[in-house]
Design a protein around this motif. Structure first.
Motif, short mmCIF file in Angstrom:
data_model
loop_
_atom_site.label_atom_id
_atom_site.label_comp_id
_atom_site.label_asym_id
_atom_site.label_seq_id
_atom_site.Cartn_x
_atom_site.Cartn_y
_atom_site.Cartn_z
N PRO A 203 73.40 33.74 76.28
CA PRO A 203 72.42 34.59 76.94
C PRO A 203 72.40 35.99 76.36
O PRO A 203 73.42 36.52 75.94
N ILE A 204 71.21 36.57 76.31
CA ILE A 204 71.06 37.94 75.83
C ILE A 204 70.95 38.86 77.04
O ILE A 204 70.12 38.66 77.92
N ASP A 205 71.81 39.85 77.10
CA ASP A 205 71.76 40.83 78.18
C ASP A 205 70.96 42.02 77.70
O ASP A 205 71.46 42.85 76.93
N VAL A 206 69.69 42.11 78.12
CA VAL A 206 68.84 43.18 77.62
C VAL A 206 69.32 44.54 78.10
O VAL A 206 68.94 45.56 77.54
N ALA A 207 70.15 44.57 79.14
CA ALA A 207 70.66 45.86 79.61
C ALA A 207 71.57 46.50 78.58
O ALA A 207 71.75 47.70 78.54
N THR A 208 72.18 45.69 77.71
CA THR A 208 73.09 46.23 76.71
C THR A 208 72.63 45.90 75.29
O THR A 208 73.34 46.19 74.33
N LEU A 209 71.44 45.34 75.14
CA LEU A 209 71.00 44.87 73.84
C LEU A 209 70.97 45.99 72.79
O LEU A 209 71.34 45.78 71.64
N PHE A 210 70.54 47.18 73.18
CA PHE A 210 70.38 48.26 72.22
C PHE A 210 71.42 49.35 72.38
O PHE A 210 71.23 50.48 71.93
N LEU A 211 72.55 49.05 73.05
CA LEU A 211 73.51 50.10 73.37
C LEU A 211 74.77 50.01 72.52
O LEU A 211 75.27 48.92 72.25
N PRO A 212 75.30 51.17 72.14
CA PRO A 212 76.60 51.17 71.48
C PRO A 212 77.69 50.78 72.48
O PRO A 212 77.49 50.86 73.70
N GLU A 213 78.83 50.41 71.96
CA GLU A 213 79.90 49.88 72.81
C GLU A 213 80.28 50.85 73.93
O GLU A 213 80.55 50.44 75.06
N ARG A 214 80.30 52.15 73.65
CA ARG A 214 80.78 53.13 74.63
C ARG A 214 79.89 53.19 75.87
O ARG A 214 80.32 53.69 76.92
N LEU A 215 78.66 52.72 75.74
CA LEU A 215 77.74 52.80 76.88
C LEU A 215 77.62 51.49 77.64
O LEU A 215 76.97 51.44 78.68
N ARG A 216 78.23 50.45 77.15
CA ARG A 216 78.02 49.14 77.78
C ARG A 216 78.68 49.03 79.15
O ARG A 216 78.21 48.29 80.01
N ALA A 217 79.76 49.77 79.38
CA ALA A 217 80.38 49.77 80.71
C ALA A 217 79.45 50.42 81.74
O ALA A 217 79.34 49.96 82.89
N VAL A 218 78.77 51.48 81.32
CA VAL A 218 77.80 52.14 82.20
C VAL A 218 76.65 51.19 82.51
O VAL A 218 76.22 51.06 83.66
N ALA A 219 76.16 50.52 81.47
CA ALA A 219 75.06 49.56 81.66
C ALA A 219 75.50 48.41 82.56
O ALA A 219 74.72 47.91 83.36
N LYS A 220 76.75 48.00 82.42
CA LYS A 220 77.26 46.90 83.24
C LYS A 220 77.26 47.28 84.71
O LYS A 220 76.88 46.48 85.58
N GLU A 221 77.66 48.51 85.02
CA GLU A 221 77.65 48.96 86.42
C GLU A 221 76.23 49.03 86.96
O GLU A 221 75.96 48.62 88.09
N ALA A 222 75.31 49.54 86.13
CA ALA A 222 73.91 49.62 86.56
C ALA A 222 73.34 48.22 86.81
O ALA A 222 72.63 47.98 87.80
N THR A 223 73.67 47.29 85.91
CA THR A 223 73.20 45.91 86.08
C THR A 223 73.78 45.29 87.34
O THR A 223 73.09 44.56 88.07
N THR A 224 75.04 45.58 87.63
CA THR A 224 75.69 45.06 88.84
C THR A 224 74.97 45.59 90.08
O THR A 224 74.70 44.84 91.03
N MET A 225 74.63 46.87 90.08
CA MET A 225 73.93 47.45 91.23
C MET A 225 72.56 46.81 91.42
O MET A 225 72.15 46.53 92.56
N MET A 226 71.84 46.57 90.33
CA MET A 226 70.54 45.94 90.45
C MET A 226 70.66 44.48 90.88
O MET A 226 69.79 43.96 91.59
N THR A 227 71.73 43.82 90.48
CA THR A 227 71.96 42.44 90.93
C THR A 227 72.20 42.42 92.43
O THR A 227 71.72 41.54 93.15
N VAL A 228 72.95 43.41 92.92
CA VAL A 228 73.17 43.54 94.36
C VAL A 228 71.83 43.77 95.07
O VAL A 228 71.53 43.12 96.09
#
Length: 335
Positions: A203-228
């Motif tokens: 699966p492709i996670d578009v939330a992190t598709l264009f992000l450098p590694e250092r920002l993927r944790a931030v994107a993961k939290e945002a994606t978690t909030m939107m999933t909630v």
């Protein structure tokens, strides 16, 4: 001037992809919202304040235009004054936004806009799509509109009734936007490098598709909030009594069928972000179903305090969230 040009590009691109709009109807959304808001309040315990919310029926082009204005305002708010756009980036973003909105315009039934940057919060109901959905499913259009309003007003309750939820999500978006320095060339390179996931079945996670590694944790939290947020709204929809929405089960069947994609449609869904949103509905719904089965008040505890939000791991392991919350003293939700 650049912002005006970008908006025009986005609008023109979207209109090229939108099928002829049939306009909007004179549906009484205030009456439907009064019913939907009572249902949402009873199920969530959250305040909605309909008096400060605009609810309107729109056509497809109107929906796209409102989104363009909302996105433009948000980008302007989040852009640091010292940051200059890469050459061609504004135009590239405008074409991409217009293409996405043009593609979505025939599918969206309703949308809550929290007005992060401009205007006031609103719910946009796409009448043409609601009527077409109802005709296809052989259901009453006003009943469909009521069901959709329950979903969108649940988002209203989340973002209005839980201010810390809104502010944290906006903060995360700001971190992502301010730290992103991707140029059009980098963008293309990153896409080509990561599109291998399509061929491998990953699966492709578009939330992190264009992000450098250092920002993927931030994107993961945002994606978690939107999933909630999406899972909670989906769960609320499915709790509505059949006395309020007699054909609720039929709606669920049609919606579930509508969210299934295969072949080329699956590839397009993955790349455009539709697949990610479908996963948010599915994972989030399963989480809320599981915790509600264990404790009927558990869904409300998710929004009591920031610590009540599940982690990404807890979303797929509701028992872990239940164990963690059982060790805490129940607290009153704070604003």
């Amino acid at each position: 001037m650049a912002e005006v040009v970008a908006r025009r590009i986005a609008s023109t691109t979207a209109k090229l992809l939108i099928h002829q709009s049939a306009g909007h109807t004179d549906r009484d959304y205030q009456r439907l919202a009064a019913t939907a808001s009572r249902v949402v309040h009873e199920l969530t315990g959250l305040e909605l304040d309909l008096g400060t919310l605009t609810i309107e029926g729109v056509d497809r082009e109107g929906w796209a235009e409102r989104n363009i204005n909302s996105y433009a305002g948000l980008i302007e708010r989040l852009t640091p004054p010292s940051r200059l756009s890469s050459i061609g980036m504004a135009e590239l973003n405008a074409v991409a936004l217009g293409a996405l909105l043009g593609g979505f315009a025939s599918k969206v039934l309703g949308q809550y806009d929290p007005a992060f940057a401009v205007g006031s919060p609103a719910v946009w109901m796409v009448d043409e799509n609601i009527n077409r959905f109802a005709a296809h499913a052989q259901l009453d259009a006003d009943e469909v509109a009521l069901w959709v309003l329950v979903h969108e007003l649940t988002h209203r309750a989340q973002f209005h009734g839980v201010p810390w939820f809104r502010e944290r999500l906006l903060e995360l978006m700001g971190q992502l936007f301010r730290a992103s320095t991707i140029s059009p060339i980098d963008l293309v390179g990153e896409v080509l490098a990561r599109l291998r996931g399509l061929g491998s079945g990953e699966p492709i996670d578009v939330a992190t598709l264009f992000l450098p590694e250092r920002l993927r944790a931030v994107a993961k939290e945002a994606t978690t909030m939107m999933t909630v947020a999406e899972g909670h709204a989906e769960w609320v929809m499915r709790q509505v009594s059949t006395e309020v929405i007699p054909h609720r089960d039929a709606f669920e069947d049609v919606i579930d069928e509508r969210r299934q994609a295969a072949g080329l449609g699956k590839i397009v869904a993955q790349f455009s972000g539709i697949a990610s949103k479908r996963r948010q509905y599915s994972v989030g719904l399963q989480f809320f179903q599981a915790i509600a089965e264990a404790d009927e008040r558990a869904p409300q505890r998710v929004f009591n305090t920031p610590d009540g939000l599940p982690t990404a791991d807890e979303l797929t392991d509701p028992a872990c969230w239940l164990r963690r919350m059982s060790q805490r003293t129940p607290s009153v939700r704070r604003a």
